[in-house]
Design a protein around this motif. Structure first.
Motif, PDB file in Angstrom:
ATOM      1  N   LEU A  55      40.166  35.342  16.658  1.00 15.58           N
ATOM      2  CA  LEU A  55      38.814  35.363  16.119  1.00 15.58           C
ATOM      3  C   LEU A  55      37.897  36.272  16.936  1.00 15.58           C
ATOM      4  O   LEU A  55      37.031  36.940  16.391  1.00 15.58           O
ATOM      5  N   ILE A  56      38.108  36.287  18.246  1.00 12.15           N
ATOM      6  CA  ILE A  56      37.294  37.115  19.137  1.00 12.15           C
ATOM      7  C   ILE A  56      38.179  38.198  19.743  1.00 12.15           C
ATOM      8  O   ILE A  56      39.260  37.928  20.254  1.00 12.15           O
ATOM      9  N   ARG A  57      37.679  39.429  19.663  1.00 13.04           N
ATOM     10  CA  ARG A  57      38.441  40.556  20.225  1.00 13.04           C
ATOM     11  C   ARG A  57      38.511  40.467  21.740  1.00 13.04           C
ATOM     12  O   ARG A  57      37.608  39.966  22.401  1.00 13.04           O
ATOM     13  N   LYS A  58      39.581  40.998  22.281  1.00 13.87           N
ATOM     14  CA  LYS A  58      39.731  41.093  23.725  1.00 13.87           C
ATOM     15  C   LYS A  58      38.789  42.198  24.205  1.00 13.87           C
ATOM     16  O   LYS A  58      38.716  43.270  23.597  1.00 13.87           O
ATOM     17  N   PRO A  59      38.028  41.968  25.278  1.00 10.69           N
ATOM     18  CA  PRO A  59      37.091  42.999  25.741  1.00 10.69           C
ATOM     19  C   PRO A  59      37.831  44.247  26.211  1.00 10.69           C
ATOM     20  O   PRO A  59      38.924  44.163  26.769  1.00 10.69           O
ATOM     21  N   SER A  60      37.216  45.396  25.985  1.00  9.88           N
ATOM     22  CA  SER A  60      37.853  46.654  26.388  1.00  9.88           C
ATOM     23  C   SER A  60      37.809  46.831  27.904  1.00  9.88           C
ATOM     24  O   SER A  60      38.627  47.530  28.472  1.00  9.88           O
ATOM     25  N   LYS A  61      36.846  46.195  28.546  1.00  9.52           N
ATOM     26  CA  LYS A  61      36.694  46.305  29.996  1.00  9.52           C
ATOM     27  C   LYS A  61      36.523  44.907  30.562  1.00  9.52           C
ATOM     28  O   LYS A  61      35.684  44.133  30.097  1.00  9.52           O
ATOM     29  N   SER A  62      37.317  44.553  31.566  1.00  9.06           N
ATOM     30  CA  SER A  62      37.199  43.218  32.156  1.00  9.06           C
ATOM     31  C   SER A  62      35.948  43.141  33.028  1.00  9.06           C
ATOM     32  O   SER A  62      35.456  44.145  33.525  1.00  9.06           O
ATOM     33  N   VAL A  63      35.447  41.927  33.182  1.00 13.68           N
ATOM     34  CA  VAL A  63      34.236  41.690  33.967  1.00 13.68           C
ATOM     35  C   VAL A  63      34.595  40.775  35.131  1.00 13.68           C
ATOM     36  O   VAL A  63      35.272  39.758  34.948  1.00 13.68           O
ATOM     37  N   SER A  64      34.126  41.116  36.320  1.00 14.17           N
ATOM     38  CA  SER A  64      34.426  40.308  37.501  1.00 14.17           C
ATOM     39  C   SER A  64      33.546  39.061  37.539  1.00 14.17           C
ATOM     40  O   SER A  64      32.491  38.996  36.907  1.00 14.17           O
ATOM     41  N   ILE A  65      33.980  38.103  38.315  1.00 14.27           N
ATOM     42  CA  ILE A  65      33.209  36.873  38.511  1.00 14.27           C
ATOM     43  C   ILE A  65      31.846  37.211  39.119  1.00 14.27           C
ATOM     44  O   ILE A  65      30.824  36.641  38.743  1.00 14.27           O
ATOM     45  N   GLU A  66      31.823  38.152  40.034  1.00 14.81           N
ATOM     46  CA  GLU A  66      30.580  38.549  40.684  1.00 14.81           C
ATOM     47  C   GLU A  66      29.589  39.128  39.672  1.00 14.81           C
ATOM     48  O   GLU A  66      28.398  38.822  39.692  1.00 14.81           O
ATOM     49  N   ALA A  67      30.086  39.953  38.763  1.00 18.27           N
ATOM     50  CA  ALA A  67      29.224  40.538  37.735  1.00 18.27           C
ATOM     51  C   ALA A  67      28.670  39.473  36.813  1.00 18.27           C
ATOM     52  O   ALA A  67      27.504  39.519  36.398  1.00 18.27           O
ATOM     53  N   MET A  68      29.489  38.474  36.480  1.00 21.87           N
ATOM     54  CA  MET A  68      29.023  37.362  35.648  1.00 21.87           C
ATOM     55  C   MET A  68      27.936  36.582  36.380  1.00 21.87           C
ATOM     56  O   MET A  68      26.933  36.187  35.779  1.00 21.87           O
ATOM     57  N   ALA A  69      28.144  36.345  37.666  1.00 20.96           N
ATOM     58  CA  ALA A  69      27.169  35.588  38.455  1.00 20.96           C
ATOM     59  C   ALA A  69      25.839  36.328  38.534  1.00 20.96           C
ATOM     60  O   ALA A  69      24.763  35.727  38.464  1.00 20.96           O
ATOM     61  N   GLN A  70      25.872  37.648  38.649  1.00 27.45           N
ATOM     62  CA  GLN A  70      24.649  38.448  38.708  1.00 27.45           C
ATOM     63  C   GLN A  70      23.928  38.444  37.363  1.00 27.45           C
ATOM     64  O   GLN A  70      22.705  38.468  37.313  1.00 27.45           O
ATOM     65  N   ALA A  71      24.665  38.402  36.282  1.00 28.51           N
ATOM     66  CA  ALA A  71      24.068  38.411  34.958  1.00 28.51           C
ATOM     67  C   ALA A  71      23.367  37.102  34.646  1.00 28.51           C
ATOM     68  O   ALA A  71      22.418  37.056  33.872  1.00 28.51           O
ATOM     69  N   CYS A  72      23.824  36.009  35.239  1.00 24.68           N
ATOM     70  CA  CYS A  72      23.248  34.674  34.993  1.00 24.68           C
ATOM     71  C   CYS A  72      22.874  34.031  36.314  1.00 24.68           C
ATOM     72  O   CYS A  72      23.536  33.095  36.777  1.00 24.68           O
ATOM     73  N   PRO A  73      21.807  34.513  36.951  1.00 26.79           N
ATOM     74  CA  PRO A  73      21.430  33.905  38.240  1.00 26.79           C
ATOM     75  C   PRO A  73      21.011  32.458  38.051  1.00 26.79           C
ATOM     76  O   PRO A  73      20.384  32.106  37.078  1.00 26.79           O
ATOM     77  N   SER A  74      21.380  31.606  39.016  1.00 29.90           N
ATOM     78  CA  SER A  74      21.003  30.201  38.930  1.00 29.90           C
ATOM     79  C   SER A  74      19.535  30.033  39.271  1.00 29.90           C
ATOM     80  O   SER A  74      18.964  30.801  40.024  1.00 29.90           O
ATOM     81  N   SER A  75      18.929  29.005  38.709  1.00 32.60           N
ATOM     82  CA  SER A  75      17.484  28.767  38.912  1.00 32.60           C
ATOM     83  C   SER A  75      17.203  28.155  40.244  1.00 32.60           C
ATOM     84  O   SER A  75      17.816  27.339  40.755  1.00 32.60           O
TER      85      SER A  75
END
Length: 75
Positions: A55-75
């Motif tokens: 149902l969901i395509r595989k991303p063309s570029k993988s994302v690191s855990i660090e990049a995910m953490a930067q995209a969603c900073p905790s409050s």
């Protein structure tokens, strides 16, 4: 035609033939869909996780855990 009776607690039993036709098992959920003509349709709301495969395509570029953490900073 199948008929069910509403109990005092607002419950109905879906007749066995309809349960079999919808592929319903104990614990499954059903959805009541409102149609334009004022009637309703009963739809099985549960399905196997396997039905979601592809149902969901595989991303063309993988994302690191660090990049995910930067995209969603905790409050």
């Amino acid at each position: 035609m199948a008929i069910a009776t509403l109990t005092s607690k607002g419950r109905i039993t879906i007749p066995a033939k309809l349960r079999a036709s919808l592929g319903l098992r104990p614990g499954d959920r059903v959805q009541f869909v409102s149609l334009k003509n004022g009637s309703f349709e009963i739809v099985a709301a549960t399905c196997s996780v396997r039905a979601l495969k592809g149902l969901i395509r595989k991303p063309s570029k993988s994302v690191s855990i660090e990049a995910m953490a930067q995209a969603c900073p905790s409050s």
